[in-house]
Design an enzyme around this catalytic site. Structure first.
Site, PDB file in Angstrom:
ATOM      1  CB  SER A   1      12.478 -47.773  12.713  1.00  0.00           C
ATOM      2  OG  SER A   1      13.879 -48.516  12.936  1.00  0.00           O
TER       3      SER A   1
ATOM      4  CE1 TYR B   1      10.244 -52.700  11.194  1.00  0.00           C
ATOM      5  CE2 TYR B   1      12.734 -51.955  11.177  1.00  0.00           C
ATOM      6  CZ  TYR B   1      11.369 -51.936  11.673  1.00  0.00           C
ATOM      7  OH  TYR B   1      11.271 -51.550  13.054  1.00  0.00           O
TER       8      TYR B   1
END
Length: 271
Positions: free
Chosen positions: A150, A163
């Site tokens: 990501s 995250y």
């Protein structure tokens, strides 16, 4: 080194294994691979959803689409189920590690059980799956592995602390693994998308406020899936989307203090 990589550009009858294939980016990657003639192995916990994906894949490829119930947070299940795949369906040519989830909460108040769950799925699960599949790729001196990370693994922002840590870990793991496997004929490609219009945010931010604030900038997951499909059989180190986020990341590395200021500003901190 990567002598047989170009052979993967023709996906007819090649076997592609995708984790997290029941929805989101993993589902769309399955359709892209099937449309190019690949036989796909669809892995996730939701078998009902996988079967629907499999039917569409079969209609696109006129080939095989296998459904495998797999919880990537369970190492024993990974070993058992992937052993079954390799014995019964044949060697895997392309692996797409798409299983993962996020939770956007301040680290100080987030229960550590949630942090551990994210690491078990996003990082350790990916590593277990990769290790099992890479072992058989090495015996054939051919294969390609896509690890879905990501932009959050390059630019950390408030409330994505845990995250982002998982995605930074994936990028670091992939960068080292690429160097280890390249001499053995295997390409490792990292995929770093920004926010996408998928069901990811239903769990990451149940309020819906974050996605509402960034939806005009959200990526088309179909476009990212197509970029992954088009990178099969090519020496592609990373796929970064959208491109401007990679430019921002480069600026962050050159001017880290300014980067910290901007990352904490209202533009990036919309969670």
């Amino acid at each position: 080194m990567l002598a047989h990589l170009k052979e993967l550009q023709n996906l007819n009858s090649k076997l592609v294994l995708i984790t997290g294939a029941s929805s989101g980016l993993g589902e769309l990657v399955a359709y892209e691979m099937a449309e190019r003639g690949a036989n796909v192995v669809l892995c996730a916990r939701n078998v009902t959803a996988l079967r629907k994906v499999a039917e569409k894949c079969k209609s696109l490829s006129q080939g095989n689409a296998y459904v495998v119930k797999l919880d990537v947070s369970d190492p024993k299940a990974i070993d058992q189920q992937l052993g079954h795949v390799l014995r019964d369906f044949g060697p895997v040519d392309v692996l797409v590690n798409s299983a993962g989830f996020g939770i956007f909460e301040p680290f100080q108040t987030m229960p550590m059980e949630k942090v551990e769950a994210m690491f078990r799925v996003n990082v350790l699960g990916l590593m277990y799956v990769t290790r099992r599949i890479a072992q058989q790729m090495i015996t054939r001196n051919r294969g390609q592995i896509f690890n879905i990370a990501s932009v959050a693994g390059k630019i950390a922002t408030p409330k994505s602390t845990a995250y982002s840590a998982t995605k930074f870990a994936i990028i670091g793991f992939s960068n080292a693994l690429r160097l280890e496997l390249r001499p053995l004929g295997i390409q490792v490609t990292t995929v770093n998308p920004g926010p996408m219009a998928t069901n990811f945010f239903k769990q990451a931010d149940p309020s819906g406020n974050y996605f509402e604030s960034v939806k005009l900038l959200a990526l088309s997951p179909q476009k990212v899936a197509r970029q992954i499909s088009e990178a099969v059989g090519r020496r592609r180190r990373e796929i970064n989307a959208p491109l401007y986020m990679e430019v921002i990341h480069r600026g962050y590395e050159l001017f880290p203090n300014l980067g910290d200021y901007l990352a904490g500003s209202s533009f990036f901190n919309r969670k």
